[in-house]
Enzyme design. Structure first.
Site, short mmCIF file in Angstrom:
data_model
loop_
_atom_site.label_atom_id
_atom_site.label_comp_id
_atom_site.label_asym_id
_atom_site.label_seq_id
_atom_site.Cartn_x
_atom_site.Cartn_y
_atom_site.Cartn_z
N HIS A 157 -23.13 -12.65 0.54
CA HIS A 157 -24.54 -12.52 0.11
C HIS A 157 -24.84 -13.48 -1.04
O HIS A 157 -23.97 -13.83 -1.83
CB HIS A 157 -24.92 -11.07 -0.20
CG HIS A 157 -24.33 -10.50 -1.45
ND1 HIS A 157 -24.05 -9.16 -1.59
CD2 HIS A 157 -23.96 -11.07 -2.63
CE1 HIS A 157 -23.55 -8.94 -2.80
NE2 HIS A 157 -23.48 -10.08 -3.45
N GLU A 205 -28.44 -10.11 1.81
CA GLU A 205 -27.22 -9.78 2.54
C GLU A 205 -27.15 -10.66 3.80
O GLU A 205 -28.17 -11.22 4.23
CB GLU A 205 -27.22 -8.29 2.92
CG GLU A 205 -27.31 -7.33 1.72
CD GLU A 205 -26.03 -7.27 0.88
OE1 GLU A 205 -25.10 -8.08 1.11
OE2 GLU A 205 -25.95 -6.40 -0.02
N ASN A 243 -19.00 -10.70 0.67
CA ASN A 243 -19.48 -10.67 2.06
C ASN A 243 -20.42 -11.85 2.36
O ASN A 243 -21.03 -11.91 3.41
CB ASN A 243 -20.17 -9.33 2.38
CG ASN A 243 -21.51 -9.18 1.66
OD1 ASN A 243 -21.84 -9.98 0.78
ND2 ASN A 243 -22.27 -8.18 2.02
N ASP A 265 -32.39 -11.20 -9.30
CA ASP A 265 -32.58 -9.88 -8.70
C ASP A 265 -32.47 -8.76 -9.73
O ASP A 265 -32.09 -9.01 -10.88
CB ASP A 265 -31.55 -9.66 -7.57
CG ASP A 265 -30.14 -10.12 -7.96
OD1 ASP A 265 -29.84 -10.21 -9.17
OD2 ASP A 265 -29.34 -10.40 -7.05
P1 PGA Z 1 -19.56 -11.38 -8.89
O1 PGA Z 1 -20.77 -11.12 -7.91
O2 PGA Z 1 -19.90 -12.60 -9.67
O3 PGA Z 1 -19.51 -10.16 -9.73
O4 PGA Z 1 -18.37 -11.56 -8.05
C1 PGA Z 1 -21.36 -12.19 -7.25
C2 PGA Z 1 -22.36 -11.68 -6.25
O5 PGA Z 1 -22.17 -10.56 -5.74
O6 PGA Z 1 -23.33 -12.40 -5.97
#
Ligand code: PGA
Length: 237
Positions: free
Chosen positions: A139, A144, A137, A67
């Protein structure tokens, strides 16, 4: 599906790097999907170390990032282009022509860019291995919770908690409200998926007690693709 629980973050990073290196040894022109965020930093460090100390060869590797924020030029300090250059690409011998990241530059036609990206993955023969993280959350990439299971690469709105979480990295800069992300359908077509989860903030998403280490969002994936059993998960204890 295989779940590997590691005692600490360092072991998680090493385990993930070893799985990736094994895949690269089996196929030097591996088509690899890559994540950003805090979780894979240790894995990238391990891979860079292997290149510097043991000359691990990335010259034929082809990468596709998950992304990119919409509205940030590639050279913006907080773009995922910059993250990947700093933490991985500039420190190994990957060919720039083999690097793919969605273009989120200001003024980009996000629908056309998403179509172009989807086609690039398809034209490369699909992803052999996809490494993903998971948000607090639940995602996956910027899909999401509630994203369609058959979604393709597209422009999406970020959830308020995703934006709030990103403010710690953006400082005084405004966190973009939109992004281009690989779709869940796109990701599920990868031949293998390696999901990394680290940190206590991921405990709910990984939901160990209730579903035997399978995160909520992944359980939905698995319901659809259970027969393929192609997902591995590495997470901290
Ligand atoms: P993080 O993010 O590795 O910084 O915890 C993971 C994500 O949001 O997919």
């Amino acid at each position: 599906m295989r779940v590997l629980v590691t005692p600490d973050y360092r072991t998680l990073s090493r385990t993930a790097a070893e799985l990736l290196i094994k895949a690269l040894h089996a196929k030097s022109n591996l088509r690899l999907g890559l994540p950003t965020g805090r979780t894979p930093l240790g894995m990238y460090e391990e891979l860079v170390k292997k290149h510097q100390e043991e000359h691990l060869d990335f010259s034929k590797l082809m990468t596709f990032n998950l992304d990119e924020y919409l509205g940030l030029p590639a050279d913006h300090p907080k773009s995922y282009h910059t993250y990947m250059r700093q933490h991985f690409f500039e420190q190994v011998n990957i060919s720039p022509a083999n690097i793919h990241i969605p273009d989120g530059s200001p003024g980009i036609d996000a629908d056309r860019e998403s179509e172009r990206y989807e086609k690039a993955i398809h034209d490369a023969g699909g992803l052999d291995l996809l490494v993903v993280g998971i948000g607090a959350n639940g995602h996956i990439a910027f899909n999401e919770p509630g994203s369609a299971f058959d979604s393709r690469t597209r422009a999406v709105d970020l959830a308020p908690e995703t934006i709030a979480n990103a403010t710690q990295y953006f400082g005084n800069d405004r966190v973009p409200a939109r992004a281009i992300t690989m779709g869940i359908g796109t990701m599920l077509e990868a031949r293998r998926i390696l999901l990394l989860a680290a940190g206590t903030s991921k405990a709910d998403a990984v939901d160990r007690r209730r579903c035997n280490c399978i995160p909520v969002s992944l359980r939905v994936w698995m319901r659809q693709r259970i027969a393929q059993c192609k997902c591995q998960m590495v997470h901290e204890q």
